[in-house]
Design a protein around this motif. Structure first.
Motif, PDB file in Angstrom:
ATOM      1  N   MET B  20      49.351  43.356  38.111  1.00 34.62           N
ATOM      2  CA  MET B  20      48.100  42.808  37.594  1.00 34.62           C
ATOM      3  C   MET B  20      48.451  41.710  36.594  1.00 34.62           C
ATOM      4  O   MET B  20      48.862  42.000  35.467  1.00 34.62           O
ATOM      5  CB  MET B  20      47.262  43.911  36.919  1.00 34.62           C
ATOM      6  CG  MET B  20      46.138  43.334  36.115  1.00 34.62           C
ATOM      7  SD  MET B  20      44.538  44.131  36.226  1.00 34.62           S
ATOM      8  CE  MET B  20      44.273  44.445  37.895  1.00 34.62           C
ATOM      9  N   ARG B  21      48.310  40.452  37.050  1.00 33.85           N
ATOM     10  CA  ARG B  21      48.650  39.349  36.172  1.00 33.85           C
ATOM     11  C   ARG B  21      47.540  39.100  35.172  1.00 33.85           C
ATOM     12  O   ARG B  21      46.477  39.699  35.267  1.00 33.85           O
ATOM     13  CB  ARG B  21      48.904  38.101  37.019  1.00 33.85           C
ATOM     14  CG  ARG B  21      50.152  38.263  37.875  1.00 33.85           C
ATOM     15  CD  ARG B  21      50.035  37.482  39.156  1.00 33.85           C
ATOM     16  NE  ARG B  21      50.364  36.083  38.974  1.00 33.85           N
ATOM     17  CZ  ARG B  21      50.543  35.249  39.985  1.00 33.85           C
ATOM     18  NH1 ARG B  21      50.423  35.674  41.226  1.00 33.85           N
ATOM     19  NH2 ARG B  21      50.830  33.989  39.777  1.00 33.85           N
ATOM     20  N   THR B  22      47.786  38.197  34.206  1.00 40.58           N
ATOM     21  CA  THR B  22      46.790  38.025  33.134  1.00 40.58           C
ATOM     22  C   THR B  22      45.427  37.590  33.638  1.00 40.58           C
ATOM     23  O   THR B  22      44.419  37.863  33.016  1.00 40.58           O
ATOM     24  CB  THR B  22      47.254  37.003  32.087  1.00 40.58           C
ATOM     25  OG1 THR B  22      48.096  36.059  32.716  1.00 40.58           O
ATOM     26  CG2 THR B  22      47.994  37.674  30.965  1.00 40.58           C
ATOM     27  N   ASP B  23      45.398  36.890  34.780  1.00 45.33           N
ATOM     28  CA  ASP B  23      44.076  36.490  35.265  1.00 45.33           C
ATOM     29  C   ASP B  23      43.558  37.472  36.297  1.00 45.33           C
ATOM     30  O   ASP B  23      42.594  37.196  37.001  1.00 45.33           O
ATOM     31  CB  ASP B  23      44.093  35.068  35.827  1.00 45.33           C
ATOM     32  CG  ASP B  23      45.190  34.888  36.860  1.00 45.33           C
ATOM     33  OD1 ASP B  23      45.858  35.887  37.202  1.00 45.33           O
ATOM     34  OD2 ASP B  23      45.375  33.762  37.324  1.00 45.33           O
ATOM     35  N   GLY B  24      44.177  38.619  36.425  1.00 43.48           N
ATOM     36  CA  GLY B  24      43.704  39.632  37.351  1.00 43.48           C
ATOM     37  C   GLY B  24      44.289  39.531  38.740  1.00 43.48           C
ATOM     38  O   GLY B  24      44.061  40.399  39.586  1.00 43.48           O
ATOM     39  N   ARG B  25      45.064  38.495  39.011  1.00 42.58           N
ATOM     40  CA  ARG B  25      45.609  38.347  40.368  1.00 42.58           C
ATOM     41  C   ARG B  25      46.745  39.331  40.588  1.00 42.58           C
ATOM     42  O   ARG B  25      47.392  39.768  39.642  1.00 42.58           O
ATOM     43  CB  ARG B  25      46.171  36.945  40.546  1.00 42.58           C
ATOM     44  CG  ARG B  25      45.141  35.864  40.724  1.00 42.58           C
ATOM     45  CD  ARG B  25      45.804  34.557  41.096  1.00 42.58           C
ATOM     46  NE  ARG B  25      46.503  33.963  39.998  1.00 42.58           N
ATOM     47  CZ  ARG B  25      47.479  33.076  40.138  1.00 42.58           C
ATOM     48  NH1 ARG B  25      47.854  32.701  41.339  1.00 42.58           N
ATOM     49  NH2 ARG B  25      48.066  32.552  39.091  1.00 42.58           N
ATOM     50  N   SER B  26      46.982  39.628  41.843  1.00 43.65           N
ATOM     51  CA  SER B  26      48.172  40.410  42.138  1.00 43.65           C
ATOM     52  C   SER B  26      49.310  39.416  42.371  1.00 43.65           C
ATOM     53  O   SER B  26      49.105  38.213  42.369  1.00 43.65           O
ATOM     54  CB  SER B  26      47.954  41.288  43.360  1.00 43.65           C
ATOM     55  OG  SER B  26      47.848  40.486  44.513  1.00 43.65           O
TER      56      SER B  26
END
Lengths: 334, 290, 276
Positions: B20-26
């Motif tokens: 879970m990256r900072t912008d919500g992307r995987s």
């Protein structure tokens, strides 16, 4: 002409806009409005434009200047604001000007002599003196030479801190910061977001905790910090919301995962969505966006077609707030 | 200059580990793109790509007649240049961007300079003497990470949009060849761009790989691998950059598979988009040169 | 000197090309503007007032630096000259005494050069400065004029020349005017004037007058661009196109038709993959 009785008004000759517009001075929000076609709109001026003809009694605020004929002209493109005799123009997008008492989030850029230089999105880096910082050991003690050499162990370059703007600015215009209280200090284990300084309104509280376990610090300078809510320490009187460098030595930073992390992402994306629509950022609007985005994954919130949708409620809230203030003026007599 | 503290770096790396990256992307999610073509006058083809509204790249293509490369006398020539404008960041002013420009130009050149990407032979006019030179001019207006991929997509789109004027080669009485370039704007040939690859950059952060890094993620990455994929799924070029760490050969294979999968999806979308642009184009451009 | 002559692309000799502007498109710059006149297009970015290098530091005011970049990026003598010209026009109007010991960096990136590029660049810089909220004492605007000679030897004045017209001109002028002064009095207000080539006195004066009226249109455009749509307290002001009415009248003749530009680019739908 203007609608309410105010002595200073008689002396001022407020600039009339076009004949088919009515000029109202909204006392509450101090923003100069014009009524066009029955709808109130804020008045935007451009540089060099006349605000007040006879400005000998007016105070020139930010974004204004007096010319040789004693008229008050605007120097930036923005919205005219008036607080009694002080007239200023607030630009729509500008670097953080800084006010005493503001809570700001900053990034250390340099360590020189007995001071840190901190980037706070202002025209110049702010300064933080060794004497304005709470050193490990908690209690106030005399600063030794050792402290000076160990400044880096307290705050190093690129570290993020939360601090307060302290007393007057320096002679060259740069601000001074202090981290005297225990709620200020180094920020760790979270996400940093940068927005326009003008979107963060001054409120009573800048440290907010949301129900779903996320804490934000909305720096007045447009720098925002998002992290997980830490439980209140029973032993201390005040909660220690953020790790200070003293704590960091004692325990490893806890790894944030799962639902907490997802919530942090959501808050971050909500804030960026508000910024893209130029809406003010404060807990109520952030919650509005999060509510509307409940059905989707947090990564979808950043899509350009989605952001106007999820910010609809927040926009409505702002419109309503403006209208409420307008209505007071209209009813209050004109 | 974006800076990042060690604590933020750790948070970022943890996030990537948890997918879970900072912008919500995987780890393998791409950001939203916009592509516009044909918007720059004075070029034979152009395209502008915006990645998540923050990375902004403009590519212009000009074709001119000139001498072929002596090593490849029966082919057209390619000249690629990438320029990072100081508008993207003050540190690109003056000599600041030189290294960046050189790296990006080299990457693009490597990807395109291949016989199988563009039909260079078709751009030969008279072997050994005259050929079309394709000047690809890239301008980075704003940067928020992942310039490689943005540039490759913009370049492919610009080349797709390029209209090469039709020419007539005539033999004059004295035995010399004369080339007449058609003035008619509707008289042109297109470059065959179906085989032009796009690049997919995988950045190594911690022990994992992510696609389409943001500028903060790029600050945390140890190395990157840029893989060029074409529409057939072939790998056209692999370039590794980054200071530290090598890549484990076993991981490498997996990375290639992912890059291929992602690349193919991106290509399909891009082709569909470019076709749509084409059809819109013809209806609006009526007699622009009076 | 004949004034109303038809030009190659159908314009009248004193007609400006259509103007377009877009503000705030760069995410790192404090202010930015993309400004187009016809096909000539320039991106201007403003960084500052912010930290200054010690060697440029001025104790009592901000240091203004201009960087002028051509489309192909090759630095040259001409670019250095343009940097000076633009800085000389902007520095007096920026209220530099408010920000001692800081730097204001203005970056001009030429996207397409189709003539009058110096004027287009200056107008873009003014918009970018306003977008950045840098205090300036007035709005200035610039228009270029060229003198061309036809087969008969008579001279014609062309306002806002494009590249082909510039190449065949015998004299070129570039003027910068103070918008407020011109709007109020219709004369005066000359801030900056740069000429090249052969110009007689009368040619110069005619160019001056023509440029002045042209700059009024640009000034009006700049003002209107920034005053539009203040619906929320913080209104995003971007993507405004002004179409110049082709059939309008003699002197400065720009009628502005205001339109909201729809985002014309197509969106690349998101690519979401299954996690490994």
């Amino acid at each position: 002409m203007s609608g309410y009785k105010d002595d200073s008004d008689e002396e001022m000759n407020v600039n009339q806009i076009e004949k088919d517009n009515e000029v109202l001075l909204d006392r509450k929000s101090h923003v100069q409005m014009t009524k066009t076609n029955g709808r109130l709109q804020v008045q935007i001026v451009t540089p060099g434009e006349l605000i007040v003809k006879n400005a000998s009694n007016a105070l020139c605020g930010h974004g204004t200047f007096r010319d040789d004929q004693d008229q008050l002209l605007s120097s930036v493109c923005g919205i005219v604001e008036r607080v009694n005799k002080l007239i200023s123009v607030r630009p729509l997008r500008a670097r953080y000007p800084g006010e005493v008492g503001d809570v700001v989030v900053g990034r250390i850029t340099e360590i020189t002599g007995k001071r840190w230089k901190v980037d706070i999105q202002a025209r110049q880096d702010a300064v933080m003196l060794l004497s304005s910082v709470n050193l490990p050991g908690g209690v106030q003690r005399r600063k030794t030479n050792e402290d000076q050499l160990n400044m880096r162990s307290v705050f190093a370059e690129n570290d993020l801190i939360v601090a307060e703007v302290h007393s007057r600015p320096n002679r060259d215009g740069s601000l001074q910061l202090q981290t005297r209280s225990s709620r200020y200090g180094k920020l760790e284990n979270g996400v940093f977001v940068r927005v326009y300084a003008a979107l963060v309104k001054r409120c009573t509280q800048h440290f907010h905790t949301f129900d779903f376990g996320v804490q934000v610090i909305l720096g007045n300078n447009g720098y925002i910090w998002i992290t997980k809510k830490t439980p209140v320490d029973e032993n201390k009187q005040k909660s220690m919301p953020f790790y200070t460098s003293a704590d960091a030595d004692k325990n490893e930073a806890e790894v944030i995962e799962g639902k907490d992390r997802e919530n942090i992402c959501r808050v971050r994306n909500a804030i960026l969505a508000l910024q893209s629509q130029f809406l003010p950022i404060y807990p109520a609007t952030i919650l509005d966006v999060i509510e509307m985005s409940k059905g989707m994954e947090s990564k979808e919130m950043t899509l350009p077609d989605i952001t106007p949708l999820i910010t609809k409620n927040a926009t409505a809230r702002i419109q309503k707030k403006m209208e409420e203030e307008d209505m007071e003026v209209v009813e209050g007599g004109y | 200059m974006i800076k990042i503290s060690p604590s933020e770096k750790q948070f970022l790396i943890d996030g990537i580990k948890q997918n879970m990256r900072t912008d919500g992307r995987s780890r393998l999610d791409y950001r939203a793109f916009t592509v516009e073509t044909g918007l720059v006058a004075q070029t034979n083809g152009s395209a502008r790509v915006k990645l998540a509204n923050n990375t902004d790249v403009l590519v212009g293509v000009k074709v001119e007649i000139g001498d072929p490369d002596p090593d490849f006398p029966d082919q057209g020539r390619l000249e690629v240049r990438v320029e990072c404008s100081p508008s993207a960041s003050p540190e690109f002013e003056g000599r600041g961007a030189e290294e960046m420009n050189a790296i990006l130009s080299a990457m693009l050149r490597n990807m395109l300079q291949n016989a199988r990407t563009v039909d260079w032979a078709s751009l030969c006019i008279s072997p050994g003497k005259q050929c079309w030179i394709v000047y690809v001019d890239c301008l980075v207006l704003d940067s928020a990470g992942n310039l490689f991929d943005a540039l490759s997509i913009a370049t492919k789109s610009a080349l797709f949009n390029t209209k090469v004027p039709k020419i007539e080669v005539m033999e004059t009485s004295s035995g010399q060849t004369e080339i007449e370039v058609s003035d008619d704007p509707s008289d042109f040939t297109r470059l065959s761009t179906a085989s032009i690859p796009i690049s997919v950059t995988l950045a190594k952060v911690g022990s994992r790989y992510i696609v389409d890094p943001t500028i903060e993620e790029e600050l945390c990455m140890e190395s990157r691998v840029t893989i060029a994929i074409n529409s057939k799924g072939n790998i056209c070029s692999i370039q590794k950059g980054g200071v530290s760490s090598g890549i484990n050969p076993s991981e490498f294979n997996k990375m290639l598979q992912h890059a291929r999968k992602i690349g193919l999806v991106l290509l399909k979308e891009l082709d569909a988009l470019l076709d749509k642009e084409e059809n819109n184009d013809t209806s609006t451009k009526i007699g622009f040169a009076r | 000197m004949s004034t109303l002559v038809k030009r190659q692309k159908g314009r009248l000799s004193n007609q400006l090309r259509s103007i377009e502007a877009q503000l705030g498109l760069l995410n790192k710059a404090d202010g930015s503007a993309k400004y187009k006149q016809g096909d000539s297009s320039v991106l201007a970015a403003v960084y500052g007032p912010s930290e200054v290098l010690p060697k440029d530091e001025k104790g009592d005011r901000a240091s203004v630096q201009v960087v002028f970049k051509r489309r192909d990026g090759k630095p040259g003598r001409r670019e250095k000259q343009n940097e000076n010209i633009i800085r000389n026009a902007l520095e007096p109007i920026i209220m530099t005494h408010l920000y001692p010991r800081t730097a204001i960096m203005i970056i001009v990136q030429v996207l397409v050069d189709d003539g009058s590029i110096l004027s287009v660049a200056l107008n873009a810089c003014v918009l970018a400065l306003m977008d950045a909220g840098v205090p300036i004492s007035t709005v200035i605007s610039s228009i270029s004029c060229s003198i061309v000679v036809d087969e008969n030897g008579s001279q014609t004045l062309l306002t806002d020349p494009d590249l082909s017209e510039e190449r065949t001109s015998i004299g070129e002028t570039y003027f910068v005017f103070d918008g407020h002064v011109v709007a109020k009095t219709g004369e005066g207000g000359l801030v900056s004037s740069v000429t090249s080539g052969l110009l007689t006195d009368s040619a110069y004066t005619s160019c001056l007058t023509a440029s002045r009226s042209g700059s009024k249109s640009v000034y009006t455009f700049i003002r209107e661009t920034l005053k539009r749509k203040p619906t929320t307290v913080m209104a995003p002001i971007e993507n405004i196109i002004f179409e110049r009415d082709e059939a309008s009248s003699a002197t400065n003749g720009s009628d502005f038709k205001m339109e909201d530009e729809k985002e014309e680019s197509k969106t690349f739908s998101n690519v979401f993959m299954k996690p490994i």
